[in-house]
Enzyme design. Structure first.
Site, PDB file in Angstrom:
ATOM      1  N   HIS A 149      19.457  -7.569  27.827  1.00  0.00           N
ATOM      2  CA  HIS A 149      19.462  -7.866  29.207  1.00  0.00           C
ATOM      3  C   HIS A 149      20.648  -8.380  29.871  1.00  0.00           C
ATOM      4  CE1 HIS A 149      15.196  -6.953  29.365  1.00  0.00           C
ATOM      5  NE2 HIS A 149      14.977  -8.132  28.686  1.00  0.00           N
TER       6      HIS A 149
HETATM    7 ZN    ZN Z   1      11.532  -8.049  25.351  1.00  0.00          ZN
END
Ligand code: ZN
Length: 371
Positions: free
Chosen positions: A134
């Site tokens: 992320h």
């Molecule tokens: Zn995850």
């Protein structure tokens, strides 16, 4: 038999994001303990390798100078930088002392794995501490500070390799997709729980890349309560065909196991067997393979799932019955789940229809799936 290595060391589980944070460092210790209990590193074909740190220059292959400086300063308690500007703060991404060293070491682990693979020393290398998919170039996100995946893919591209990335974490691999959204040199594929229901909210079938990268980002979003049967069926329709079409030199994968039915963060209902089937399909399409960990927040699941995954990488079938000392210490008896999730027929039907719709949309939008 394939040659494989695990890159891992105790420094990776000395500090963490804080008491109540789901990304507990002990997870990695248990993975190490279980692999050791199986005597997984016993010969020429399988080794445990200690990582080297990543240099600042290597972090800059993906991250901005300002962000690297900010993480370094915040990590040693320097208040010059405002944490919230880089998405740090209470919750998912707390500031903690030593976070620069830990996050940079995770990138170093991935680089060590990459070097083992490109030198030909091993066919597959696994970094259970990695998969920080992320993190963005200039900010932290979803427990991820530095994006080890994006750094090593840039590293591989600089050496002329053709790279496919496959992400099976329950959360969409947004940071990696964004990093290579406008290029045809990297194929990114993410199979995850639909962003309508879970962080980070992205990963729909309409995200297919842009410019010359059009058709090189592939997303298969699934409904909550998708189980092994629907998952494996859907995965098979999409992932092997796009990998065959792209014909990568190297596959990089994020093997998060927060898709498991016992995981507290996601709502998919996989067992370790279903998970292992997906990992096998990646293995079959990977001429060389750099595997990274990822999510997985249930300590009774993750070590078993990653031991099964490492068995696939190293071409070795570990006995289902867990060695006695580990089994006694943690109360885990088998690698494969014996208790199965209970899914109502109507719920299963919704999950199946959701997957079928996503596959039909991908066949319209992704040229590689049209043949
Ligand atoms: Zn995850």
């Amino acid at each position: 038999m394939a040659k494989a290595a695990v890159v891992l060391s105790p420094e990776l589980w000395q500090i963490g994001h804080g008491e109540d944070h789901p990304l507990k460092p002990e997870r990695l210790k248990r993975v190490y303990e279980l692999l050791t209990a199986y005597d997984a590193f016993n010969g020429q074909n399988s080794r445990l390798v200690a990582p080297r740190p990543a240099s600042r220059r290597e972090l800059l292959l993906f991250h901005s100078e300002e962000y690297v400086d900010a993480v370094e300063a915040l990590s040693r308690g320097d208040q010059t930088y405002v944490p919230s500007r880089y998405n740090f703060g209470p919750g998912d991404n707390p500031v903690f002392q030593g976070m620069y060293e830990l996050a940079a070491l995770k990138v170093g682990v991935a680089l060590t794995a990459t070097e083992l693979v490109i030198s030909g020393e091993v066919d597959a290398a696994f970094s259970p501490a990695g998969g920080m998919h992320h993190a963005a170039a200039d900010h932290a996100s979803g427990f991820c500070i530095f994006n080890d995946v994006a750094v090593i893919i840039h590293f591989l591209l600089a050496q002329g390799f053709r790279v496919a990335y496959v992400d099976i974490d329950v959360h969409h691999g947004d940071g990696v997709q964004n990093a290579f959204y406008d290029t045809d040199r990297v194929l990114t594929v993410s199979v995850h729980e639909s962003g309508f229901f879970i962080f980070p909210g992205t990963g729909s079938t309409s995200e297919t890349g842009q410019g010359i990268g059009q058709g090189y980002s592939v997303n298969l979003p699934l409904a909550p309560y998708t189980d092994d049967e629907v998952y494996v069926w859907a995965f098979e329709q999409v992932v092997p065909p796009v990998l065959r079409w792209f014909a990568p030199d190297i596959v990089v994968s994020q093997l998060g196991v927060d898709t498991h039915f016992l995981d507290p963060l996601g709502h998919l209902q996989l067992t370790t067997q279903g998970y292992a089937q997906a990992v096998s399909m990646i293995c079959q399409q990977a001429p060389r393979w750099i595997a990274l960990g990822g999510g997985g927040y249930e300590a009774s699941v993750m070590p078993r799932a990653w031991t099964l995954a490492y068995g696939i990488m190293s071409g070795r079938e570990f006995a289902d019955e867990i060695p006695a000392a580990y089994a006694k210490k943690y109360g885990q008896l088998t690698l494969r789940d014996r208790t199965m999730p209970r899914i109502e027929a109507s719920t299963k039907d919704i999950a199946r229809r959701h997957a079928a719709k996503a596959i039909a949309e991908l066949r319209e939008r992704i040229p590689a799936l049209r043949q």
